[in-house]
Design a protein around this motif. Structure first.
Motif, PDB file in Angstrom:
ATOM      1  N   ASP A   1       0.821  -1.214   0.000  1.00  8.35           N
ATOM      2  CA  ASP A   1       0.000   0.000   0.000  1.00  8.35           C
ATOM      3  C   ASP A   1       0.854   1.263   0.000  1.00  8.35           C
ATOM      4  O   ASP A   1       0.356   2.366   0.167  1.00  8.35           O
ATOM      5  N   LYS A   2       2.184   1.074  -0.216  1.00  6.96           N
ATOM      6  CA  LYS A   2       3.081   2.234  -0.329  1.00  6.96           C
ATOM      7  C   LYS A   2       3.977   2.064  -1.554  1.00  6.96           C
ATOM      8  O   LYS A   2       4.552   0.991  -1.752  1.00  6.96           O
TER       9      LYS A   2
ATOM     10  N   THR B   1       6.769   1.271  -8.401  1.00  8.18           N
ATOM     11  CA  THR B   1       5.757   2.048  -9.154  1.00  8.18           C
ATOM     12  C   THR B   1       4.467   1.257  -9.319  1.00  8.18           C
ATOM     13  O   THR B   1       4.496   0.080  -9.680  1.00  8.18           O
ATOM     14  N   ALA B   2       3.335   1.956  -9.076  1.00  9.42           N
ATOM     15  CA  ALA B   2       2.031   1.367  -9.378  1.00  9.42           C
ATOM     16  C   ALA B   2       1.335   2.245 -10.403  1.00  9.42           C
ATOM     17  O   ALA B   2       1.515   3.466 -10.418  1.00  9.42           O
TER      18      ALA B   2
ATOM     19  N   GLU C   1      -6.842   7.214  -3.143  1.00  9.85           N
ATOM     20  CA  GLU C   1      -7.948   6.302  -2.804  1.00  9.85           C
ATOM     21  C   GLU C   1      -8.226   5.430  -4.030  1.00  9.85           C
ATOM     22  O   GLU C   1      -8.421   5.947  -5.131  1.00  9.85           O
ATOM     23  N   HIS C   2      -8.228   4.122  -3.823  1.00 10.20           N
ATOM     24  CA  HIS C   2      -8.471   3.204  -4.940  1.00 10.20           C
ATOM     25  C   HIS C   2      -9.776   2.439  -4.709  1.00 10.20           C
ATOM     26  O   HIS C   2     -10.005   1.908  -3.618  1.00 10.20           O
TER      27      HIS C   2
ATOM     28  N   GLN D   1     -14.757  -2.084  -3.459  1.00  9.94           N
ATOM     29  CA  GLN D   1     -13.925  -2.030  -2.248  1.00  9.94           C
ATOM     30  C   GLN D   1     -12.940  -0.873  -2.337  1.00  9.94           C
ATOM     31  O   GLN D   1     -12.305  -0.678  -3.376  1.00  9.94           O
ATOM     32  N   VAL D   2     -12.839  -0.154  -1.225  1.00 11.17           N
ATOM     33  CA  VAL D   2     -11.989   1.046  -1.228  1.00 11.17           C
ATOM     34  C   VAL D   2     -10.750   0.795  -0.379  1.00 11.17           C
ATOM     35  O   VAL D   2     -10.823   0.224   0.705  1.00 11.17           O
ATOM     36  N   SER D   3      -9.585   1.214  -0.886  1.00  9.22           N
ATOM     37  CA  SER D   3      -8.360   1.144  -0.081  1.00  9.22           C
ATOM     38  C   SER D   3      -7.571   2.432  -0.288  1.00  9.22           C
ATOM     39  O   SER D   3      -7.775   3.155  -1.269  1.00  9.22           O
ATOM     40  N   ILE D   4      -6.693   2.713   0.661  1.00 18.44           N
ATOM     41  CA  ILE D   4      -5.888   3.938   0.562  1.00 18.44           C
ATOM     42  C   ILE D   4      -4.425   3.545   0.343  1.00 18.44           C
ATOM     43  O   ILE D   4      -3.869   2.731   1.088  1.00 18.44           O
TER      44      ILE D   4
END
Ligand code: FAD
Ligand code: NAD
Length: 479
Positions: A3-4, A30-31, A131-132, A138-141
């Motif tokens: 998540d980073k 990289t994402a 925020e994805h 489904q939401v993730s940060i």
């Protein structure tokens, strides 16, 4: 999934995927997040360019050109074929295959370079957090050291011709027609209107293009634009300039478009309409109110020369920022930003962005037009060379158009190059390289070109700037 990341890129079109690949090459974790889906609802990379833009339109342009050549010109060359026809379903299936091959290629490149590809919608929050939201909601940060925004653009819609997905469509739908419409109306004589108008005209549609402006291709050199207009009209496209579309109505599966030409009210009946009046930056749902990123008065993300937004560590590239909406411009910005994040001093030279319209003949240019130079009052010299005097163009029976080079009257430095002709999209690269290296017309004239090639026309036009082209009678023109 982590998540980073060192860098998160939003959007996997030419701007975004190039930025992501270059960031990974430079050693950043990289994402790249993209929300596009193909017809089956599966996530797809490549953005507008690969899925609904550059690539599918060129697949249709190239095939329709081959068809029109076979139908209309092969007999003049001594080639006899009978019963030339077109299978639209097969042509479309092939186009889809090319698109799938290339979008799959981006997935492979991401994997090979170690880019984490994330499907879903992204929103930039304050403090470089993203925020994805995935397909299931489904939401993730996610957190990033740097964020690159590359959300692209979407077609502009106009009130008089509301899109209905069937009879009145945008460019995306126009790449999916299942049969050749007998009569096709196109609104806008820009890049999309001329390219898609050409496709369907070659395949047999009666094409009427309504353009609001009196001037054809105002951004192009007007000598080239005038000749281009004449040739396209001769090919059968009915291009009406100064035609302001006021309304439309649908009856019996046909569309009546009302427009005003001068003081005259007019209308035209067609079976399909393509609305191609430009694109606008796409920022819906992209930015949280406190993201720190601002838009300019036209809705583009505000950036400086280095594509930095007003939020520290957040960049934006491609169609969503100022400058021409072109894939190669976005790619160069993507590369520049990645390298700047790595501490390098990369820059994009906005003076040498080539423009190409993939009609036949193609129209391509880089740098200043003669009209711009006239208006600026700077002294210049023009050299031009017609393809009608090129051995290779004549041998190929493809000799319409010309190369026009404009150089500074004092320094002889090349200021602009304009090509109407076969392979103009390829020829213009020579001019871009010359201008990148600040070449003079004399430098190009002193360069050796293979014979017989279309490129020699670039050489001859450069010689013509100095008044000594070899393969035509010289008429030097200065201002
Ligand atoms: P895009 O390619 O639009 O990609 C942006 C991506 O970001 C999309 O996949 C979008 O879904 C995604 N996205 C947006 N918001 C979010 C979000 N919040 N979360 C996650 N994902 C998001 N240009 C040329 O140079 N040459 C051509 O020949 C040419 N032909 C064209 C023909 C047509 C018919 C069209 C429509 C365009 C053409 N263009 C051409 C223009 C070219 O397609 C664009 O300039 C180019 O695609 C812009 O790249 P981009 O990366 O900025 O954005
Ligand atoms: P465009 O800006 O190239 O052309 C739009 C045309 O529509 C203009 O000539 C404009 O005067 C006209 N217009 C606007 N409103 C009108 C109205 N109400 N009635 C009649 N005419 C009207 O835009 P496009 O052709 O939609 O293309 C969008 C973007 O995609 C462009 O920025 C272009 O650079 C890019 N593109 C590039 C290529 C290429 O590089 N070959 C191909 C397709 C698209």
């Amino acid at each position: 999934m982590a998540d980073k990341f060192d860098v998160i890129v939003i959007g996997a079109g030419p701007g975004g995927y190039t930025a992501a690949i270059r960031c990974a090459q430079l050693g950043f974790s990289t994402a790249c997040i993209d929300k596009s889906q193909d017809k089956s609802g599966a996530p797809v990379l490549g953005g507008t360019c690969l899925n609904w833009g550059c690539i599918p339109s060129k697949a249709l342009l190239d095939v329709s050109h081959k068809f029109a050549e076979a139908r209309d010109h092969f007999s003049e060359l001594g080639i006899t074929i009978e019963g030339v026809g077109v299978d639209v379903a097969k042509m479309m299936a092939r186009k889809d295959k090319v698109v799938a091959q290339l979008t799959g290629g981006i997935a492979t490149l991401f994997k090979a370079n170690g880019v984490t590809s994330i499907a879903g919608c992204a929103r930039l929050l304050a403090g470089k957090k993203v925020e994805h939201t995935n397909a299931q909601g489904q939401v993730s940060i996610l957190e990033a050291g740097h964020v690159i925004l590359a959300p692209g653009s979407v077609p502009v819609a106009i009130e008089p011709t509301p899109l209905n997905g069937e009879l009145i469509v945008d460019s995306e739908r126009a790449l999916e027609f299942t049969e050749v419409p007998p009569r096709l109306g196109v609104i806008g004589a820009g890049a999309i209107g001329l390219e898609l108008g050409s496709v369907w005209s070659r395949l047999g549609s009666e094409v009427i293009i309504l353009e609001a402006l009196e001037e054809f291709l105002p951004a192009a050199d007007q000598r080239i634009a005038r000749d281009g207009l004449r040739i396209l009209k001769k090919q059968g496209m009915d291009i009406r300039l100064g035609a302001r579309v006021m309304g439309s109505s649908i009856e019996d599966n046909a569309v009546s478009i009302e427009y005003v030409e001068g003081d005259e009210q007019n209308h035209v009946e067609v079976d399909k309409v393509i609305v191609a009046v430009g694109r606008r930056p796409y920022t819906e749902e992209l930015l949280a109110p406190d993201s720190g990123v601002n838009l300019d008065e036209r809705g583009f993300i505000y950036v400086n020369e280095g594509c930095e937004t007003e939020a520290p560590g957040v960049y934006a590239v491609g169609d969503v920022v100022r400058g021409p909406m072109l894939a190669h411009k976005g790619m160069e910005e993507g590369m520049m930003v990645a390298e700047r994040i790595a501490g390098e001093k990369s820059q994009v030279n906005y003076d040498t962005v080539p423009s190409v319209i993939y009609t036949h003949p193609e129209i391509a240019w880089v740098g200043k037009t003669e009209e711009e130079l006239k208006a600026s009052g700077d002294g210049y010299v023009v050299g031009s060379f017609p393809f009608a005097a090129s051995g290779r163009a004549l041998a190929a029976a493809d000799a319409e158009g010309m190369v026009k080079i404009i150089a500074d009257a004092e320094s002889d430095r090349i200021l602009g190059v304009h090509v109407l002709g076969p392979q103009a999209s390829e020829l213009i690269a020579e001019a871009v390289i010359a201008m990148e290296f600040s070449a003079s017309a004399e430098d190009l004239g002193l360069t050796m070109f293979a014979h017989p090639t279309l490129s020699e026309s670039m050489h001859e036009a450069a010689l013509a700037v100095g008044g000594h082209a070899i393969h035509m009678v010289n008429r030097k023109r200065s201002n």
